[in-house]
Design a protein around this motif. Structure first.
Motif, PDB file in Angstrom:
ATOM      1  N   THR A   1       0.825  -1.243  -0.103  1.00 32.72           N
ATOM      2  CA  THR A   1      -0.002  -0.174   0.021  1.00 32.72           C
ATOM      3  C   THR A   1       0.893   1.362   0.104  1.00 32.72           C
ATOM      4  O   THR A   1       1.924   1.165   0.365  1.00 32.72           O
TER       5      THR A   1
ATOM      6  N   ASN B   1       1.432   5.513   1.196  1.00 32.92           N
ATOM      7  CA  ASN B   1       1.319   6.560   2.322  1.00 32.92           C
ATOM      8  C   ASN B   1       0.278   7.277   1.843  1.00 32.92           C
ATOM      9  O   ASN B   1       0.325   8.543   1.801  1.00 32.92           O
TER      10      ASN B   1
ATOM     11  N   VAL C   1      -4.182   8.156   2.924  1.00 31.01           N
ATOM     12  CA  VAL C   1      -5.095   8.416   3.868  1.00 31.01           C
ATOM     13  C   VAL C   1      -6.349   8.851   2.963  1.00 31.01           C
ATOM     14  O   VAL C   1      -6.471   9.748   2.711  1.00 31.01           O
TER      15      VAL C   1
ATOM     16  N   LEU D   1       1.689  13.232   5.285  1.00 31.13           N
ATOM     17  CA  LEU D   1       0.992  12.150   4.558  1.00 31.13           C
ATOM     18  C   LEU D   1       0.253  12.630   3.630  1.00 31.13           C
ATOM     19  O   LEU D   1      -0.181  13.746   3.484  1.00 31.13           O
TER      20      LEU D   1
ATOM     21  N   SER E   1      -3.482   2.951   2.462  1.00 28.13           N
ATOM     22  CA  SER E   1      -3.175   2.354   3.544  1.00 28.13           C
ATOM     23  C   SER E   1      -4.211   2.395   4.852  1.00 28.13           C
ATOM     24  O   SER E   1      -4.495   1.370   5.529  1.00 28.13           O
ATOM     25  N   THR E   2      -4.764   3.711   4.780  1.00 29.10           N
ATOM     26  CA  THR E   2      -5.698   3.899   5.833  1.00 29.10           C
ATOM     27  C   THR E   2      -7.024   4.461   5.457  1.00 29.10           C
ATOM     28  O   THR E   2      -6.980   5.487   4.627  1.00 29.10           O
TER      29      THR E   2
ATOM     30  N   LYS F   1      -5.002  -1.449   5.481  1.00 25.98           N
ATOM     31  CA  LYS F   1      -4.249  -1.825   6.589  1.00 25.98           C
ATOM     32  C   LYS F   1      -5.047  -1.301   7.906  1.00 25.98           C
ATOM     33  O   LYS F   1      -5.098  -2.098   9.077  1.00 25.98           O
TER      34      LYS F   1
ATOM     35  N   LYS G   1       1.760   4.424  12.478  1.00 22.19           N
ATOM     36  CA  LYS G   1       1.601   3.108  11.699  1.00 22.19           C
ATOM     37  C   LYS G   1       1.962   3.033  10.132  1.00 22.19           C
ATOM     38  O   LYS G   1       2.650   2.044   9.994  1.00 22.19           O
ATOM     39  N   HIS G   2       2.064   4.005   9.663  1.00 25.51           N
ATOM     40  CA  HIS G   2       2.487   4.097   8.224  1.00 25.51           C
ATOM     41  C   HIS G   2       4.094   4.016   8.218  1.00 25.51           C
ATOM     42  O   HIS G   2       4.653   3.371   7.239  1.00 25.51           O
ATOM     43  N   GLU G   3       4.973   4.612   9.124  1.00 23.52           N
ATOM     44  CA  GLU G   3       6.247   4.485   9.410  1.00 23.52           C
ATOM     45  C   GLU G   3       6.620   3.213   9.661  1.00 23.52           C
ATOM     46  O   GLU G   3       7.772   2.643   9.287  1.00 23.52           O
TER      47      GLU G   3
ATOM     48  N   SER H   1       4.893   0.354   8.782  1.00 25.51           N
ATOM     49  CA  SER H   1       4.508  -0.734   8.028  1.00 25.51           C
ATOM     50  C   SER H   1       5.716  -1.008   6.783  1.00 25.51           C
ATOM     51  O   SER H   1       6.260  -0.116   6.322  1.00 25.51           O
TER      52      SER H   1
END
Length: 390
Positions: free
Chosen positions: A243, A245, A247, A274, A297-298, A329, A386-388, A390
């Motif tokens: 995925t 970065n 949102v 982001l 991702s989100t 995710k 969370k993104h960092e 993943s």
């Protein structure tokens, strides 16, 4: 569009539908669509690969009559009526032709179009038919996007007639993808709207067709790919577990409270580096929204309450997200209420197909206070973390 020769003995005989605006009473078509049908002439026999939507049957028939060829086989890769709906008319005009398809597609065609049993030639996975110097191989690719779907490979020309696989809703006078770079965006939209729920089976079927040497991919909707590397690599990316970065924030706001929350979250996420895509559910292009979910991702769902539950627009979009099963995710839910809310409970129940981690929800009574905005900043911090990781 008139019949056009693609290669020696291979013709495009389909139709461009410039005016169609919606598909299945659900999917907007900002660029119209096409119904691609192909004619393959061998020394001994001729095969028609798929037909067109019944509304365009007269165009298909005109193109076939221009070529003045007999038809021995009508290959049906998929029973959905935009591909198969003109088969009865073609059988009337070419009564010696038989319909070549797999057992599942055969049963559907009998139910949908009342084609009699004696008009079918049923084939198995990997079976071949020789037209005389032209050999058709039939490869079963179920759940791309129906259980009956197969593709047809023309060995001598290294052409894959891929049905809905690699398709795009686009009406254009330019037959090939290299003539129109917009096709890749249209193909992503098509994947998002139709193919995304079937990522695991698409992986298997992509591996299956990759065993053939493919020079040209001729789908049932949209331009033809030659060369084919770019669209295949894009599909590999879309069906992977990777995925971006990104949102995505679908939202509704009735009296402004939820909009204040969304605006604050968007700013907070941007400050943290982001990529953010907010979508106002009352005014968005559904296809653009679904395209964003291919890579995100989100997902942050933001909604006011209506009788303690999420807004109906939120409900309908959550239902669609659950059906399409994007490779998200993380999911967060936030919103405002007046006198009570069961939004978190109800939305989580609606998203049961998603394999995600839920972040802490934010539920605010009335307009957000400074403390509430700090909670939104904390959510942005959590998403960044969370993104960092993943």
């Amino acid at each position: 569009m008139s019949a056009r020769m693609m290669e020696d003995g291979v013709y495009y005989v389909g139709s461009q539908d410039w005016d169609r605006q919606i598909f299945d009473e659900l999917i907007p078509l900002p660029q119209g669509t096409s119904y691609n049908s192909y004619l393959i002439q061998g020394r001994d026999n001729t095969a028609l690969i798929d037909t067109v939507d019944p509304e365009k049957a007269h165009e298909l028939l005109k193109n076939l009559q221009e070529l003045e060829l007999k038809i021995d086989y009508i290959v049906s890769n998929h029973a959905e009526q935009d591909h198969s709906g003109s088969i009865p008319l073609i059988l009337e005009e070419y009564p010696e032709a038989v319909v070549v398809t797999n057992p599942k597609c055969k049963e559907l065609l009998k139910n949908f179009l009342f084609i009699p049993e004696d008009k079918f030639k049923t084939i198995g996975d990997g079976d071949k038919i020789s037209l005389g110097g032209k050999t058709l191989e039939f490869i079963f690719t179920p759940w791309v996007h129906w259980p009956d779907t197969m593709v047809t490979y023309l060995e001598e020309n290294k052409m894959l007639f891929s049905c809905d696989f690699f398709g795009s809703h686009m009406a254009t006078s330019q037959l090939y993808s290299h003539e129109n770079e917009e096709v890749y965006s249209a193909a992503k939209r098509y994947y998002a709207e139709l193919m995304m729920p079937f990522r695991p089976t698409i992986k298997n079927n992509l591996a299956k067709i990759s065993k053939r040497d493919i020079k040209t991919i001729a789908p049932s909707h949209g331009p033809i790919y030659s060369p084919v590397n770019e669209i295949i690599n894009l599909y590999k990316d879309w069906i992977s577990d990777e995925t971006l970065n990104l949102v995505v924030i679908p939202y509704v706001s009735m009296h402004g409270s939820t909009r204040v929350m969304v605006d604050h979250l968007v700013d907070s996420l941007i400050k943290r580096g982001l990529v953010v895509k907010p979508f106002n559910l009352g005014h968005m292009d559904p296809g653009e929204f679904l395209m964003s979910l291919v890579d995100a991702s989100t997902l942050v769902i933001a909604s006011p309450t209506v009788l303690t539950g999420p807004h109906p627009l939120t409900v309908s979009n959550a239902y669609l997200i659950n059906l399409l099963r994007p490779k998200l995710k993380y999911v967060a839910i936030m919103g405002s209420f007046g006198w009570g809310s069961r939004m978190e409970e109800l939305l989580k129940g609606q998203l049961s197909n998603l394999k995600v981690e839920y972040l802490e929800s934010i539920s605010i009574k009335g307009l957000p206070t400074q403390d509430d905005l700090e909670k939104i900043d904390a959510l942005a911090d959590e998403i960044l973390k969370k993104h960092e990781s993943s």
